[in-house]
Design a protein around this motif. Structure first.
Motif, PDB file in Angstrom:
ATOM      1  N   SER A  31       1.786   9.523  -5.601  1.00  0.00           N
ATOM      2  CA  SER A  31       2.184  10.904  -5.299  1.00  0.00           C
ATOM      3  C   SER A  31       3.296  11.371  -6.247  1.00  0.00           C
ATOM      4  O   SER A  31       3.298  12.522  -6.655  1.00  0.00           O
ATOM      5  CB  SER A  31       2.535  11.095  -3.824  1.00  0.00           C
ATOM      6  OG  SER A  31       3.804  10.617  -3.586  1.00  0.00           O
ATOM      7  N   THR A  33       2.546   1.815  -3.270  1.00  0.00           N
ATOM      8  CA  THR A  33       1.572   2.267  -4.275  1.00  0.00           C
ATOM      9  C   THR A  33       1.232   3.746  -4.055  1.00  0.00           C
ATOM     10  O   THR A  33       1.154   4.528  -5.010  1.00  0.00           O
ATOM     11  CB  THR A  33       0.294   1.395  -4.224  1.00  0.00           C
ATOM     12  OG1 THR A  33       0.675   0.028  -4.249  1.00  0.00           O
ATOM     13  CG2 THR A  33      -0.613   1.673  -5.401  1.00  0.00           C
ATOM     14  N   LYS A  34       1.080   4.122  -2.796  1.00  0.00           N
ATOM     15  CA  LYS A  34       0.813   5.543  -2.490  1.00  0.00           C
ATOM     16  C   LYS A  34       1.925   6.414  -3.044  1.00  0.00           C
ATOM     17  O   LYS A  34       1.690   7.484  -3.611  1.00  0.00           O
ATOM     18  CB  LYS A  34       0.788   5.757  -0.964  1.00  0.00           C
ATOM     19  CG  LYS A  34      -0.545   5.530  -0.329  1.00  0.00           C
ATOM     20  CD  LYS A  34      -0.421   5.962   1.132  1.00  0.00           C
ATOM     21  CE  LYS A  34      -1.605   5.592   1.937  1.00  0.00           C
ATOM     22  NZ  LYS A  34      -1.432   5.859   3.366  1.00  0.00           N
ATOM     23  N   GLU A  35       3.152   5.938  -2.835  1.00  0.00           N
ATOM     24  CA  GLU A  35       4.325   6.697  -3.271  1.00  0.00           C
ATOM     25  C   GLU A  35       4.306   6.906  -4.793  1.00  0.00           C
ATOM     26  O   GLU A  35       4.577   7.997  -5.282  1.00  0.00           O
ATOM     27  CB  GLU A  35       5.591   5.926  -2.823  1.00  0.00           C
ATOM     28  CG  GLU A  35       6.915   6.415  -3.358  1.00  0.00           C
ATOM     29  CD  GLU A  35       7.315   7.768  -2.790  1.00  0.00           C
ATOM     30  OE1 GLU A  35       6.636   8.246  -1.853  1.00  0.00           O
ATOM     31  OE2 GLU A  35       8.291   8.338  -3.324  1.00  0.00           O
ATOM     32  N   MET A  89       0.837  -1.202   0.000  1.00  0.00           N
ATOM     33  CA  MET A  89       0.000   0.000   0.000  1.00  0.00           C
ATOM     34  C   MET A  89       0.872   1.253   0.000  1.00  0.00           C
ATOM     35  O   MET A  89       0.647   2.188  -0.775  1.00  0.00           O
ATOM     36  CB  MET A  89      -0.895  -0.028   1.240  1.00  0.00           C
ATOM     37  CG  MET A  89      -1.686   1.230   1.465  1.00  0.00           C
ATOM     38  SD  MET A  89      -2.471   1.212   3.075  1.00  0.00           S
ATOM     39  CE  MET A  89      -1.089   1.555   4.151  1.00  0.00           C
ATOM     40  N   GLU A  90       1.897   1.281   0.869  1.00  0.00           N
ATOM     41  CA  GLU A  90       2.761   2.473   0.964  1.00  0.00           C
ATOM     42  C   GLU A  90       3.509   2.703  -0.350  1.00  0.00           C
ATOM     43  O   GLU A  90       3.635   3.831  -0.811  1.00  0.00           O
ATOM     44  CB  GLU A  90       3.773   2.329   2.108  1.00  0.00           C
ATOM     45  CG  GLU A  90       3.177   2.388   3.511  1.00  0.00           C
ATOM     46  CD  GLU A  90       2.423   3.679   3.815  1.00  0.00           C
ATOM     47  OE1 GLU A  90       2.642   4.702   3.133  1.00  0.00           O
ATOM     48  OE2 GLU A  90       1.581   3.656   4.735  1.00  0.00           O
ATOM     49  N   THR A 142      -3.939  12.220  -6.648  1.00  0.00           N
ATOM     50  CA  THR A 142      -4.473  12.159  -5.280  1.00  0.00           C
ATOM     51  C   THR A 142      -4.883  10.714  -5.011  1.00  0.00           C
ATOM     52  O   THR A 142      -5.931  10.252  -5.468  1.00  0.00           O
ATOM     53  CB  THR A 142      -5.703  13.088  -5.151  1.00  0.00           C
ATOM     54  OG1 THR A 142      -5.381  14.314  -5.767  1.00  0.00           O
ATOM     55  CG2 THR A 142      -6.134  13.275  -3.714  1.00  0.00           C
ATOM     56  N   PHE A 143      -4.044  10.001  -4.266  1.00  0.00           N
ATOM     57  CA  PHE A 143      -4.261   8.559  -4.114  1.00  0.00           C
ATOM     58  C   PHE A 143      -5.616   8.246  -3.467  1.00  0.00           C
ATOM     59  O   PHE A 143      -6.285   7.275  -3.813  1.00  0.00           O
ATOM     60  CB  PHE A 143      -3.096   7.918  -3.339  1.00  0.00           C
ATOM     61  CG  PHE A 143      -3.159   8.142  -1.858  1.00  0.00           C
ATOM     62  CD1 PHE A 143      -3.928   7.303  -1.073  1.00  0.00           C
ATOM     63  CD2 PHE A 143      -2.476   9.195  -1.251  1.00  0.00           C
ATOM     64  CE1 PHE A 143      -4.013   7.501   0.295  1.00  0.00           C
ATOM     65  CE2 PHE A 143      -2.570   9.400   0.107  1.00  0.00           C
ATOM     66  CZ  PHE A 143      -3.331   8.559   0.889  1.00  0.00           C
ATOM     67  N   SER A 144      -6.030   9.103  -2.512  1.00  0.00           N
ATOM     68  CA  SER A 144      -7.248   8.763  -1.757  1.00  0.00           C
ATOM     69  C   SER A 144      -8.480   8.651  -2.663  1.00  0.00           C
ATOM     70  O   SER A 144      -9.431   7.956  -2.327  1.00  0.00           O
ATOM     71  CB  SER A 144      -7.489   9.788  -0.656  1.00  0.00           C
ATOM     72  OG  SER A 144      -7.641  11.059  -1.233  1.00  0.00           O
ATOM     73  N   PHE A 193      -8.187   4.898  -3.799  1.00  0.00           N
ATOM     74  CA  PHE A 193      -7.988   3.781  -2.856  1.00  0.00           C
ATOM     75  C   PHE A 193      -9.292   3.344  -2.189  1.00  0.00           C
ATOM     76  O   PHE A 193     -10.086   4.174  -1.734  1.00  0.00           O
ATOM     77  CB  PHE A 193      -6.983   4.198  -1.766  1.00  0.00           C
ATOM     78  CG  PHE A 193      -5.544   3.992  -2.162  1.00  0.00           C
ATOM     79  CD1 PHE A 193      -5.086   4.343  -3.426  1.00  0.00           C
ATOM     80  CD2 PHE A 193      -4.633   3.450  -1.260  1.00  0.00           C
ATOM     81  CE1 PHE A 193      -3.757   4.161  -3.789  1.00  0.00           C
ATOM     82  CE2 PHE A 193      -3.296   3.269  -1.600  1.00  0.00           C
ATOM     83  CZ  PHE A 193      -2.859   3.620  -2.866  1.00  0.00           C
ATOM     84  N   GLU A 242      -7.776   9.177   6.031  1.00  0.00           N
ATOM     85  CA  GLU A 242      -7.296   9.736   4.757  1.00  0.00           C
ATOM     86  C   GLU A 242      -8.411   9.898   3.719  1.00  0.00           C
ATOM     87  O   GLU A 242      -8.151  10.247   2.572  1.00  0.00           O
ATOM     88  CB  GLU A 242      -6.181   8.830   4.183  1.00  0.00           C
ATOM     89  CG  GLU A 242      -4.950   8.813   5.063  1.00  0.00           C
ATOM     90  CD  GLU A 242      -3.821   7.929   4.531  1.00  0.00           C
ATOM     91  OE1 GLU A 242      -2.678   8.104   4.978  1.00  0.00           O
ATOM     92  OE2 GLU A 242      -4.073   7.057   3.670  1.00  0.00           O
ATOM     93  N   TRP A 256     -10.511   7.790   2.103  1.00  0.00           N
ATOM     94  CA  TRP A 256     -10.427   6.956   0.895  1.00  0.00           C
ATOM     95  C   TRP A 256     -11.789   6.919   0.197  1.00  0.00           C
ATOM     96  O   TRP A 256     -12.823   7.195   0.816  1.00  0.00           O
ATOM     97  CB  TRP A 256      -9.995   5.529   1.241  1.00  0.00           C
ATOM     98  CG  TRP A 256      -8.558   5.399   1.664  1.00  0.00           C
ATOM     99  CD1 TRP A 256      -7.713   6.394   2.076  1.00  0.00           C
ATOM    100  CD2 TRP A 256      -7.796   4.190   1.730  1.00  0.00           C
ATOM    101  NE1 TRP A 256      -6.484   5.879   2.377  1.00  0.00           N
ATOM    102  CE2 TRP A 256      -6.502   4.531   2.178  1.00  0.00           C
ATOM    103  CE3 TRP A 256      -8.081   2.858   1.451  1.00  0.00           C
ATOM    104  CZ2 TRP A 256      -5.497   3.572   2.353  1.00  0.00           C
ATOM    105  CZ3 TRP A 256      -7.086   1.906   1.628  1.00  0.00           C
ATOM    106  CH2 TRP A 256      -5.802   2.265   2.073  1.00  0.00           C
TER     107      TRP A 256
END
Ligand SMILES: O=P(O)(O)OC[C@H]1O[C@](O)(CO)[C@@H](O)[C@@H]1O
Length: 531
Positions: free
Chosen positions: A196, A191-193, A188-189, A201-203, A206, A223, A225
């Motif tokens: 960004s 993928t967020k990276e 998850m982290e 805007t990942f949220s 997700f 966050e 989602w």
């Protein structure tokens, strides 16, 4: 056994169910004609155990929870009204959400239609969706699906490179029942990276599928989602395919989840029957029990003659081995139960390990899986009166007969065709067979007490890495052998872990650990350069 005697046995023991579209042939297992009669009292106890499980008994004493995956496809059976409501509401919510995604009523952060699903999960939070996607996804799929089911950085990079051009049209499903599984949170982290870095805007991409109040649930709320779907305590990871874990990714791909659920529900109805010969899950469980003599230690080879079922053995590996692989029985006796599961697909396996099955140790039984409908259109004729599908059929019969000739035992499961319905049937069939077998051998199929041990040691390794990095960092420019580091940080007993961690760190660029090569690898010195 003569061919004619085999045919008589085939007719005698063939389980055939036209509603489910399934046949189970157990004639090539060498049980005696009075086996079912002899085993009756035992299987009757298993039927009762299953009945009380379905009624909501606490079947998982150490985790103090119910086991209710059956309710997911028939909520009216759940023991409490709030459970019934929550299951039905969730199915509705999955359908509404997927339909909005398909119609473009929910758009990505850049205002585009979603085209891809990226599922981040591991074990029961990935294996079912992987199996179902491989079985049912076609070229006309609504959303293409990919999976991150590990914490392998190279695996992350390869997948991100593949989907990078469509990242802004990717919906990310982070699935974890516990909400704290490291592989999943790392995926998850990472993928967020990537989101960004791509200024997305990942949220808005997700979605979480997780237990209420889990770490992941809290994070998704905090966050903001796109959506959160629930998982309940009474659904184990390996029996979660008919929960949001399996249904949401399937629905997003455009797979008919009503049919999947109907298949599972109707299979549950048949496998609830107390007459052995009319209950396909009891038939399977009793064949396993016959072969293992109730003590395990044998192998179950699953060979589907159909590419769409290729991941079935991988899916069953967790379902069966995590459920049945137990050190102790319910009376606390050491029993070391378990059946090893492996397999790939026919006829590919014929050119791989079938040689050993024919000539090697006699410690396995095979389950052949046959799909009658080979194609949805007519085939080209390859040679006089023969198509490619005819060969697939012939290779199955060929391998099966060759094994029988060598006194190797096998079951053959035949399904009419691969559809969401038949996949639902297969999932429910094996879930129930595992439950019944567990009762027969008196173990708890619904916990996994030992998987934590590896995780705990991994945490110790991570802590050791932190300590040795701090030590090298505080002593920049100075060089140390692994043994010197172990002594300095007071971890002499962990010398092997320290040696291997130093090798790992120097092969990667993250923390600037370097080494002076020495011809004796154990005398090599490690350091971080002074600034
Ligand atoms: O869905 P979670 O909580 O992330 O767990 C993933 C998997 O890890 C296990 O707990 C054990 O490895 C499995 O039983 C489970 O399916």
């Amino acid at each position: 056994m003569e061919q004619s005697a085999l045919w008589d046995r085939y007719k005698k023991y063939l389980y055939l169910n036209n509603t489910l579209g399934i046949y189970i042939d157990i004639s090539r297992m060498n049980f005696s004609d009075n086996y079912f009669e002899e085993i009756k009292p035992k299987i009757e106890t298993a039927f009762k155990d299953m009945e009380s499980l379905e009624k909501g008994a606490i079947a998982n004493p150490d985790e103090k929870r119910m086991v209710g995956h059956f309710w997911l496809r028939n909520p009216s059976l759940a023991p409490k009204p709030e459970i019934r409501e929550e299951i039905s509401e969730t199915i509705l919510k999955i359908k509404e959400f997927s339909s909005k995604i398909h119609k473009g009523e929910i758009l990505s952060s850049t205002g585009k239609m979603f085209k891809r699903v990226l599922l981040v999960g591991i074990g029961g939070s990935a294996l079912g969706p992987q199996f179902v996607a491989n079985a049912l996804q076609d070229n006309d799929t609504k959303l293409q699906i990919s999976f991150l089911d590990n914490t392998d950085p190279d695996g992350f990079d390869r997948l991100f490179a593949k989907i990078k051009d469509e990242l802004d049209q990717t919906i990310v499903l982070v699935i974890s029942k516990s909400g704290g599984t490291k592989e999943t949170s790392n995926g998850m982290e990472e993928t967020k990276e990537i989101f960004s870095k791509t200024n997305l805007t990942f949220s808005k991409h997700f979605v979480a599928i997780t237990g209420k109040y889990s770490k992941l649930h809290k994070l998704a709320l905090q966050e903001d989602w796109l959506e959160i779907f629930p998982l309940w305590d009474f659904v184990g990871g390996r029996t979660s395919e008919t929960s949001a874990v399996g249904l949401l990714p399937a629905a997003l791909q455009g797979i008919d989840i009503d049919e999947l659920l109907r298949g599972a529900k109707e299979c549950d109805e048949q496998t609830r029957r107390n007459d052995i010969c009319q209950n396909p899950a009891a038939i399977l469980a009793l064949m396993w029990y016959y072969f293992t003599q109730g003590v395990g230690g044998k192998e179950m080879v699953i060979i589907p003659y159909n590419d769409r079922l290729q991941l079935f053995s991988k899916y069953l590996q967790q379902l069966i081995m995590e459920s049945l692989g137990k050190e102790k029985d319910l009376n606390d006796n050491i029993v070391n139960q378990g059946i090893a599961v492996y397999g790939n697909k026919g006829s590919t396996d014929q050119h791989s390990y079938v040689q050993q099955l024919l000539d090697g140790p006699d410690n396995y039984f095979i389950t052949f899986m046959e799909v009658l409908k080979k194609r949805s259109k007519t085939s080209i004729i390859l040679e006089d009166k023969v198509t490619s599908g005819d060969y697939l059929h012939a290779f199955l019969l060929g391998t099966r007969n060759a094994l029988t000739k060598k006194q190797k035992q096998s079951i053959t499961i035949t399904v009419d065709e691969i559809t969401p319905y038949s996949i639902g049937v297969l999932i429910a069939l094996y879930e129930r067979a595992v439950g019944l077998y567990a009762s027969l051998v008196n173990i708890n199929a619904y916990h996994q007490p030992s998987v934590e041990s590896g995780k705990k040691i991994a945490t110790l390794t991570i802590n050791l890495q932190k300590d040795l990095l701090s030590f090298l960092d505080n002593n920049r420019g100075k060089k140390y052998t692994p043994l010197e580091i172990a002594t300095e940080i007071g971890q002499n007993t962990e010398i092997e872990t320290i040696f291997k961690t130093l090798q790992h760190l120097t092969a990667n660029m993250n923390f600037n650990v370097e080494k002076d090569n020495h011809e004796d690898v154990f005398s090599t010195k490690y350091f971080i350069k002074a600034n």
